[in-house]
Write a protein that holds these residues in place. Structure first.
Motif, PDB file in Angstrom:
ATOM      1  N   MET A   1     -15.928 -31.319   2.460  1.00  0.00           N
ATOM      2  CA  MET A   1     -17.271 -31.840   2.621  1.00  0.00           C
ATOM      3  C   MET A   1     -18.195 -30.685   2.974  1.00  0.00           C
ATOM      4  O   MET A   1     -17.825 -29.775   3.704  1.00  0.00           O
ATOM      5  CB  MET A   1     -17.309 -32.884   3.733  1.00  0.00           C
ATOM      6  CG  MET A   1     -18.715 -33.370   4.074  1.00  0.00           C
ATOM      7  SD  MET A   1     -18.795 -34.502   5.478  1.00  0.00           S
ATOM      8  CE  MET A   1     -18.313 -36.017   4.699  1.00  0.00           C
ATOM      9  N   LYS A   3     -22.006 -30.393   4.572  1.00  0.00           N
ATOM     10  CA  LYS A   3     -22.955 -31.257   5.260  1.00  0.00           C
ATOM     11  C   LYS A   3     -24.011 -30.423   5.975  1.00  0.00           C
ATOM     12  O   LYS A   3     -23.701 -29.406   6.576  1.00  0.00           O
ATOM     13  CB  LYS A   3     -22.210 -32.126   6.270  1.00  0.00           C
ATOM     14  CG  LYS A   3     -23.047 -33.177   6.918  1.00  0.00           C
ATOM     15  CD  LYS A   3     -22.146 -34.189   7.601  1.00  0.00           C
ATOM     16  CE  LYS A   3     -22.920 -35.289   8.227  1.00  0.00           C
ATOM     17  NZ  LYS A   3     -23.508 -36.215   7.288  1.00  0.00           N
ATOM     18  N   GLU A   5     -26.209 -29.966   9.032  1.00  0.00           N
ATOM     19  CA  GLU A   5     -26.229 -30.363  10.443  1.00  0.00           C
ATOM     20  C   GLU A   5     -27.039 -29.334  11.218  1.00  0.00           C
ATOM     21  O   GLU A   5     -26.759 -28.139  11.122  1.00  0.00           O
ATOM     22  CB  GLU A   5     -24.810 -30.426  11.010  1.00  0.00           C
ATOM     23  CG  GLU A   5     -23.936 -31.455  10.341  1.00  0.00           C
ATOM     24  CD  GLU A   5     -22.505 -31.396  10.844  1.00  0.00           C
ATOM     25  OE1 GLU A   5     -22.060 -30.335  11.335  1.00  0.00           O
ATOM     26  OE2 GLU A   5     -21.822 -32.422  10.727  1.00  0.00           O
ATOM     27  N   ASN A   9     -25.979 -25.526   6.844  1.00  0.00           N
ATOM     28  CA  ASN A   9     -25.024 -26.157   5.940  1.00  0.00           C
ATOM     29  C   ASN A   9     -23.619 -25.730   6.326  1.00  0.00           C
ATOM     30  O   ASN A   9     -23.309 -24.537   6.329  1.00  0.00           O
ATOM     31  CB  ASN A   9     -25.330 -25.796   4.491  1.00  0.00           C
ATOM     32  CG  ASN A   9     -26.594 -26.471   4.025  1.00  0.00           C
ATOM     33  OD1 ASN A   9     -26.870 -27.597   4.416  1.00  0.00           O
ATOM     34  ND2 ASN A   9     -27.358 -25.794   3.200  1.00  0.00           N
ATOM     35  N   SER A  41     -27.956 -35.127   2.600  1.00  0.00           N
ATOM     36  CA  SER A  41     -27.390 -34.066   3.425  1.00  0.00           C
ATOM     37  C   SER A  41     -25.890 -33.824   3.245  1.00  0.00           C
ATOM     38  O   SER A  41     -25.305 -33.062   3.999  1.00  0.00           O
ATOM     39  CB  SER A  41     -27.666 -34.371   4.897  1.00  0.00           C
ATOM     40  OG  SER A  41     -27.037 -35.576   5.264  1.00  0.00           O
ATOM     41  N   SER A  42     -25.254 -34.450   2.228  1.00  0.00           N
ATOM     42  CA  SER A  42     -23.796 -34.299   2.094  1.00  0.00           C
ATOM     43  C   SER A  42     -23.310 -34.208   0.653  1.00  0.00           C
ATOM     44  O   SER A  42     -23.797 -34.920  -0.223  1.00  0.00           O
ATOM     45  CB  SER A  42     -23.078 -35.495   2.733  1.00  0.00           C
ATOM     46  OG  SER A  42     -23.334 -35.568   4.099  1.00  0.00           O
ATOM     47  N   ASP A  70     -18.616 -40.349   6.463  1.00  0.00           N
ATOM     48  CA  ASP A  70     -20.039 -40.282   6.154  1.00  0.00           C
ATOM     49  C   ASP A  70     -20.430 -41.540   5.396  1.00  0.00           C
ATOM     50  O   ASP A  70     -19.571 -42.349   5.048  1.00  0.00           O
ATOM     51  CB  ASP A  70     -20.350 -39.039   5.320  1.00  0.00           C
ATOM     52  CG  ASP A  70     -21.790 -38.563   5.470  1.00  0.00           C
ATOM     53  OD1 ASP A  70     -22.610 -39.310   6.037  1.00  0.00           O
ATOM     54  OD2 ASP A  70     -22.084 -37.456   5.017  1.00  0.00           O
TER      55      ASP A  70
END
Length: 87
Positions: A1, A3, A5, A9, A41-42, A70
């Motif tokens: 994954m 993501k 945050e 990234n 965002s993922s 998620d």
């Protein structure tokens, strides 16, 4: 994954996580077809999906084999379903 945050990234593997300077759209361009964006965002590797379940308000919940979880947003759900042959 992969993501976003805290404006960074993060690339998550089975045991580790790394920070990358690349934007998600840049990563999408260089990753192969086994990766798909599931939200703003993922990005996930579809080969690492453990299970998918319905959630609230038209979104779906995804759990990966490494334990990460998620949501698949409504915007990306049709593309996700098509990629997995669920349409």
């Amino acid at each position: 994954m992969i993501k976003t945050e805290n404006k960074q990234n993060k690339v998550y593997t089975y045991n580790n996580s790394f920070i990358t300077d690349k934007k998600l759209y840049e990563l999408e361009d260089i990753l192969d077809d086994s990766f798909i964006r599931i939200s703003k965002s993922s990005i996930i590797n579809i080969g690492k999906i453990d299970h998918v379940a319905p959630s609230f308000k038209g979104i779906m919940f995804i759990s990966l084999k490494n334990g990460l979880k998620d949501n698949i947003s409504r915007k990306y759900l049709p593309i996700f379903k098509e990629k997995l042959g669920l349409k």
